[in-house]
Design a protein around this motif. Structure first.
Motif, PDB file in Angstrom:
ATOM      1  N   ARG A  48      24.494  28.716  73.968  1.00  0.00           N
ATOM      2  CA  ARG A  48      24.634  27.294  74.330  1.00  0.00           C
ATOM      3  C   ARG A  48      23.675  26.425  73.531  1.00  0.00           C
ATOM      4  NH1 ARG A  48      25.811  25.910  80.576  1.00  0.00           N
ATOM      5  NH2 ARG A  48      27.545  27.357  80.918  1.00  0.00           N
ATOM      6  N   ILE A  82      32.841  23.098  81.859  1.00  0.00           N
ATOM      7  CA  ILE A  82      32.075  21.878  82.153  1.00  0.00           C
ATOM      8  C   ILE A  82      32.691  21.085  83.304  1.00  0.00           C
ATOM      9  CG2 ILE A  82      31.415  19.619  81.171  1.00  0.00           C
ATOM     10  CD1 ILE A  82      30.927  21.089  78.501  1.00  0.00           C
ATOM     11  N   PHE A 131      32.042  25.176  72.549  1.00  0.00           N
ATOM     12  CA  PHE A 131      32.445  24.976  73.940  1.00  0.00           C
ATOM     13  C   PHE A 131      32.844  23.528  74.256  1.00  0.00           C
ATOM     14  CE2 PHE A 131      28.940  28.327  74.418  1.00  0.00           C
ATOM     15  CZ  PHE A 131      29.816  29.370  74.182  1.00  0.00           C
ATOM     16  N   ARG A 182      24.348  23.543  70.232  1.00  0.00           N
ATOM     17  CA  ARG A 182      24.271  22.166  70.772  1.00  0.00           C
ATOM     18  C   ARG A 182      24.063  21.134  69.668  1.00  0.00           C
ATOM     19  NH1 ARG A 182      20.203  20.955  75.577  1.00  0.00           N
ATOM     20  NH2 ARG A 182      18.678  21.939  74.229  1.00  0.00           N
ATOM     21  N   VAL A 216      26.279  14.695  74.682  1.00  0.00           N
ATOM     22  CA  VAL A 216      25.957  16.074  74.297  1.00  0.00           C
ATOM     23  C   VAL A 216      27.237  16.839  73.974  1.00  0.00           C
ATOM     24  CG1 VAL A 216      24.773  18.188  74.993  1.00  0.00           C
ATOM     25  CG2 VAL A 216      24.072  16.003  75.976  1.00  0.00           C
ATOM     26  N   TYR A 217      27.206  17.604  72.874  1.00  0.00           N
ATOM     27  CA  TYR A 217      28.364  18.398  72.447  1.00  0.00           C
ATOM     28  C   TYR A 217      27.934  19.835  72.180  1.00  0.00           C
ATOM     29  CZ  TYR A 217      30.315  13.771  71.629  1.00  0.00           C
ATOM     30  OH  TYR A 217      30.760  12.482  71.792  1.00  0.00           O
ATOM     31  N   HIS A 218      28.945  20.677  71.978  1.00  0.00           N
ATOM     32  CA  HIS A 218      28.692  22.060  71.560  1.00  0.00           C
ATOM     33  C   HIS A 218      29.735  22.428  70.519  1.00  0.00           C
ATOM     34  CE1 HIS A 218      28.427  26.421  71.593  1.00  0.00           C
ATOM     35  NE2 HIS A 218      27.236  26.279  72.145  1.00  0.00           N
ATOM     36  N   LYS A 252      30.548  28.246  84.413  1.00  0.00           N
ATOM     37  CA  LYS A 252      31.988  27.939  84.462  1.00  0.00           C
ATOM     38  C   LYS A 252      32.216  26.832  83.441  1.00  0.00           C
ATOM     39  CE  LYS A 252      32.425  28.481  89.501  1.00  0.00           C
ATOM     40  NZ  LYS A 252      32.821  27.716  90.697  1.00  0.00           N
ATOM     41  N   GLY A 294      19.504  24.480  78.479  1.00  0.00           N
ATOM     42  CA  GLY A 294      20.892  24.804  78.144  1.00  0.00           C
ATOM     43  C   GLY A 294      21.797  25.007  79.346  1.00  0.00           C
ATOM     44  N   ALA A 295      21.288  24.776  80.551  1.00  0.00           N
ATOM     45  CA  ALA A 295      22.114  24.994  81.753  1.00  0.00           C
ATOM     46  C   ALA A 295      23.262  23.997  81.849  1.00  0.00           C
ATOM     47  CB  ALA A 295      21.239  24.884  83.002  1.00  0.00           C
ATOM     48  N   GLY A 296      23.066  22.828  81.215  1.00  0.00           N
ATOM     49  CA  GLY A 296      24.082  21.776  81.309  1.00  0.00           C
ATOM     50  C   GLY A 296      23.581  20.550  82.069  1.00  0.00           C
ATOM     51  N   LYS A 297      22.275  20.394  82.158  1.00  0.00           N
ATOM     52  CA  LYS A 297      21.710  19.254  82.907  1.00  0.00           C
ATOM     53  C   LYS A 297      22.105  17.930  82.252  1.00  0.00           C
ATOM     54  CE  LYS A 297      17.476  20.879  82.498  1.00  0.00           C
ATOM     55  NZ  LYS A 297      17.726  22.154  81.767  1.00  0.00           N
ATOM     56  N   GLY A 298      21.863  17.824  80.949  1.00  0.00           N
ATOM     57  CA  GLY A 298      22.199  16.579  80.248  1.00  0.00           C
ATOM     58  C   GLY A 298      23.693  16.307  80.284  1.00  0.00           C
ATOM     59  N   THR A 299      24.481  17.354  80.125  1.00  0.00           N
ATOM     60  CA  THR A 299      25.945  17.220  80.143  1.00  0.00           C
ATOM     61  C   THR A 299      26.407  16.678  81.499  1.00  0.00           C
ATOM     62  OG1 THR A 299      26.142  19.068  78.601  1.00  0.00           O
ATOM     63  CG2 THR A 299      28.101  18.541  79.917  1.00  0.00           C
TER      64      THR A 299
HETATM   65  P1  ADP Z   1      20.356  21.095  79.274  1.00  0.00           P
HETATM   66  O1  ADP Z   1      20.305  19.572  79.364  1.00  0.00           O
HETATM   67  O2  ADP Z   1      20.309  21.750  80.616  1.00  0.00           O
HETATM   68  O3  ADP Z   1      19.363  21.657  78.315  1.00  0.00           O
HETATM   69  P2  ADP Z   1      22.894  20.583  77.909  1.00  0.00           P
HETATM   70  O4  ADP Z   1      23.641  19.720  78.857  1.00  0.00           O
HETATM   71  O5  ADP Z   1      22.300  19.916  76.725  1.00  0.00           O
HETATM   72  O6  ADP Z   1      21.795  21.472  78.690  1.00  0.00           O
HETATM   73  O7  ADP Z   1      23.890  21.756  77.444  1.00  0.00           O
HETATM   74  C1  ADP Z   1      23.469  22.722  76.490  1.00  0.00           C
HETATM   75  C2  ADP Z   1      24.644  23.055  75.570  1.00  0.00           C
HETATM   76  O8  ADP Z   1      25.632  23.767  76.317  1.00  0.00           O
HETATM   77  C3  ADP Z   1      25.356  21.820  75.002  1.00  0.00           C
HETATM   78  O9  ADP Z   1      25.755  22.114  73.694  1.00  0.00           O
HETATM   79  C4  ADP Z   1      26.553  21.627  75.935  1.00  0.00           C
HETATM   80  O10 ADP Z   1      27.652  21.032  75.246  1.00  0.00           O
HETATM   81  C5  ADP Z   1      26.868  23.053  76.348  1.00  0.00           C
HETATM   82  N1  ADP Z   1      27.344  23.165  77.727  1.00  0.00           N
HETATM   83  C6  ADP Z   1      26.947  22.449  78.807  1.00  0.00           C
HETATM   84  N2  ADP Z   1      27.599  22.855  79.919  1.00  0.00           N
HETATM   85  C7  ADP Z   1      28.410  23.880  79.528  1.00  0.00           C
HETATM   86  C8  ADP Z   1      29.337  24.735  80.211  1.00  0.00           C
HETATM   87  N3  ADP Z   1      29.545  24.628  81.546  1.00  0.00           N
HETATM   88  N4  ADP Z   1      29.997  25.663  79.482  1.00  0.00           N
HETATM   89  C9  ADP Z   1      29.789  25.781  78.138  1.00  0.00           C
HETATM   90  N5  ADP Z   1      28.935  25.012  77.450  1.00  0.00           N
HETATM   91  C10 ADP Z   1      28.247  24.063  78.119  1.00  0.00           C
END
Ligand code: ADP
Ligand code: AMP
Length: 222
Positions: free
Chosen positions: A127, A206, A145, A131, A140-142, A204, A19-24
């Motif tokens: 997060r 995205i 967020f 997702r 990837v969406y949230h 912070k 959930g850190a945002g790696k895929g995003t």
């Molecule tokens: P990972 O690949 O590290 O598991 P994701 O990229 O799938 O993480 O992101 C996890 C969730 O958090 C998704 O729903 C994404 O839309 C959301 N997300 C990613 N980056 C942020 C951010 N900086 N702030 C808020 N939400 C975020």
């Protein structure tokens, strides 16, 4: 802007808790560098969707929020990096996750930089539990967020196959965080000792995180 980063990079690792945002952020780095994304999580989910023995075996671990055994993951990566599109390096997402995986990787691939996206645990559950992603293009969406512009439709490819992951629930997230802290987090120091670590504050929005990653990559190569 892209060429400044792209010309120097071999493989890059995106590192951080679930959930850190790696895929995003992978989408941005791919656009900047041209590197193909290699997500071991996506590869395992694809293996499961195909009904392969490997996918069915991996599901037990994924559902429990545990790491899939190193031998399975390293085997997948060894095959993947031999493919034509990987000849100029790749963008690893969610791999390596143990020191043993990093050691195996060091024998088969040059890693230029490891981008560690740091997010505190208390942000992770929200997060992960909000997702969803596109079953066709992987965007990837949230739900709060970063929602798609039109509900139920992917912004990137207009697909209506938006879906949630089976392991994105609060109980599994807690196990995944535990696995992260005990088995994966020590890798940050391992890469730092090798001069590869770029730390980015992932708490912070995205776009800001993306800018910080690109700045970190550019500064890293200067
Ligand atoms: P990972 O690949 O590290 O598991 P994701 O990229 O799938 O993480 O992101 C996890 C969730 O958090 C998704 O729903 C994404 O839309 C959301 N997300 C990613 N980056 C942020 C951010 N900086 N702030 C808020 N939400 C975020
Ligand atoms: P991810 O898509 O990266 O969130 O990974 C989902 C799940 O797949 C994890 O909780 C693990 O069970 C498994 N997995 C993915 N990548 C790895 C890896 N490099 N090592 C071990 N298990 C992994």
């Amino acid at each position: 802007m892209g060429t400044q980063v792209a010309t120097h990079m071999a493989s890059i690792v995106l590192f951080g808790p679930p959930g850190a945002g790696k895929g995003t952020q992978a989408a941005l780095i791919m656009a900047e560098t041209g590197l193909p994304q290699v997500s071991t999580g996506d590869m395992l989910r694809a293996a499961l969707a195909e009904g392969s023995a490997l996918g069915i075996e991996a599901k037990k671990y994924m559902d429990a929020g545990l790491l899939v055994p190193d031998s399975v993951i390293i085997g997948l990566i060894e095959v993947r990096v031999e493919q034509d599109d990987a000849s100029g390096g790749v963008l690893f997402d969610g791999f390596p996750r143990t020191i043993a995986q990093a050691e195996a990787l060091s024998l088969i691939e040059d890693v230029d930089a490891v981008i560690s996206i740091e997010v505190p645990d208390e942000r992770i559950v929200d997060r992960i539990c909000g997702r969803y992603s596109c079953g066709d293009c992987g965007a990837v969406y949230h739900e709060t967020f970063n929602p798609s512009a039109e509900q139920g439709i992917c912004d990137a490819c207009s697909s209506m196959k938006l879906k949630r992951r089976a392991d994105d629930n609060e109980e599994t997230v807690r196990s995944r965080l535990e696995a992260y802290h005990s088995q994966t987090a020590p890798l940050a120091q391992w890469y730092d000792e090798r001069g590869k670590l770029i730390i980015v504050d992932g708490d912070k929005d995205i776009a800001e995180v993306g800018n910080d990653i690109l700045a970190g990559m550019a500064g890293f190569r200067d």
